[in-house]
Design a protein around this motif. Sequence first.
Motif, mmCIF file in Angstrom:
data_model
loop_
_atom_site.group_PDB
_atom_site.id
_atom_site.type_symbol
_atom_site.label_atom_id
_atom_site.label_comp_id
_atom_site.label_asym_id
_atom_site.label_seq_id
_atom_site.Cartn_x
_atom_site.Cartn_y
_atom_site.Cartn_z
ATOM 1 N N TYR A 283 4.723 -3.563 2.977
ATOM 2 C CA TYR A 283 3.421 -4.179 3.218
ATOM 3 C C TYR A 283 2.294 -3.542 2.411
ATOM 4 N N ALA A 284 2.528 -2.356 1.856
ATOM 5 C CA ALA A 284 1.478 -1.670 1.096
ATOM 6 C C ALA A 284 1.639 -1.815 -0.414
ATOM 7 N N THR A 285 2.726 -2.415 -0.864
ATOM 8 C CA THR A 285 2.973 -2.484 -2.310
ATOM 9 C C THR A 285 1.912 -3.304 -3.034
ATOM 10 N N SER A 286 1.450 -4.379 -2.440
ATOM 11 C CA SER A 286 0.454 -5.216 -3.128
ATOM 12 C C SER A 286 -0.871 -4.468 -3.287
ATOM 13 N N LEU A 287 -1.230 -3.633 -2.330
ATOM 14 C CA LEU A 287 -2.453 -2.836 -2.459
ATOM 15 C C LEU A 287 -2.321 -1.820 -3.587
ATOM 16 N N GLN B 271 -6.459 -1.557 7.803
ATOM 17 C CA GLN B 271 -5.348 -0.948 8.535
ATOM 18 C C GLN B 271 -4.287 -0.425 7.561
ATOM 19 N N ARG B 272 -3.936 -1.221 6.576
ATOM 20 C CA ARG B 272 -2.931 -0.809 5.602
ATOM 21 C C ARG B 272 -3.448 0.338 4.739
ATOM 22 N N LEU C 11 -6.009 -11.138 2.373
ATOM 23 C CA LEU C 11 -5.852 -10.445 3.655
ATOM 24 C C LEU C 11 -7.188 -10.431 4.388
ATOM 25 N N SER C 12 -7.141 -10.322 5.693
ATOM 26 C CA SER C 12 -8.379 -10.102 6.423
ATOM 27 C C SER C 12 -8.857 -8.687 6.101
ATOM 28 N N HIS C 13 -10.160 -8.462 6.235
ATOM 29 C CA HIS C 13 -10.719 -7.131 5.992
ATOM 30 C C HIS C 13 -10.065 -6.125 6.936
ATOM 31 N N GLN C 14 -9.853 -6.544 8.176
ATOM 32 C CA GLN C 14 -9.251 -5.667 9.185
ATOM 33 C C GLN C 14 -7.822 -5.274 8.797
ATOM 34 N N ALA D 298 -13.119 -6.347 -1.705
ATOM 35 C CA ALA D 298 -12.553 -6.942 -2.917
ATOM 36 C C ALA D 298 -11.030 -6.971 -2.850
ATOM 37 N N LEU D 299 -10.439 -5.895 -2.359
ATOM 38 C CA LEU D 299 -8.985 -5.867 -2.211
ATOM 39 C C LEU D 299 -8.516 -6.928 -1.226
#
Length: 168
Positions: free
Chosen positions: A42-46, A74-75, A67-70, A60-61
């Motif tokens: 779940y963190a690879t795209s970030l 969280q990630r 994704l929601s800001h929340q 921006a991310l």
Amino acid sequence: MNEIPFFGRPAAFALRVRQASAALYEQMDQCLQAHGLTLPAYATSLVQTLYHGGPQSVSALAERLGLSHQLASQRLRWLVKEGLVVIDDDPEDRRRRLVSLTSAGQTEGDKLQAFLPRLERAYSDLFNEIGMDLHTGMVDARAALLARPLLTRMQTETGMQAPQRSAG
């Protein structure tokens, strides 16, 4: 036990997408670990976005990844805790906070670049096996849903009107 109505039909599409997504993330976590990465799927795209786009705000991310800001926050908290990213004040706008990769995050990003072509080949093998390109299908499905949501499609098909909300 009796079959639950509509579970074997297109009305259960969202359920099937969620089930496929859960299987993909679970198996991708296994692949990442097997290839020496500490990132959860779940963190690879970030990490990929920061690796190629440089420091960015949480907003921006979130926007770039849909994704929601929340959820993005969280990630990112996990990535901060693991020492892969830092979040600092933007020197040009103190109201904004910038997310950037640490040196450990950059190293993880390097490993991710070597991993992604192998993942892409595995997905191509899957798509060939089932006889359809699910990636393109999902990209097209999302665009079509954004252009004409399900409620609009239901209203168009049946002549149904949107439910009226009571003023009470």
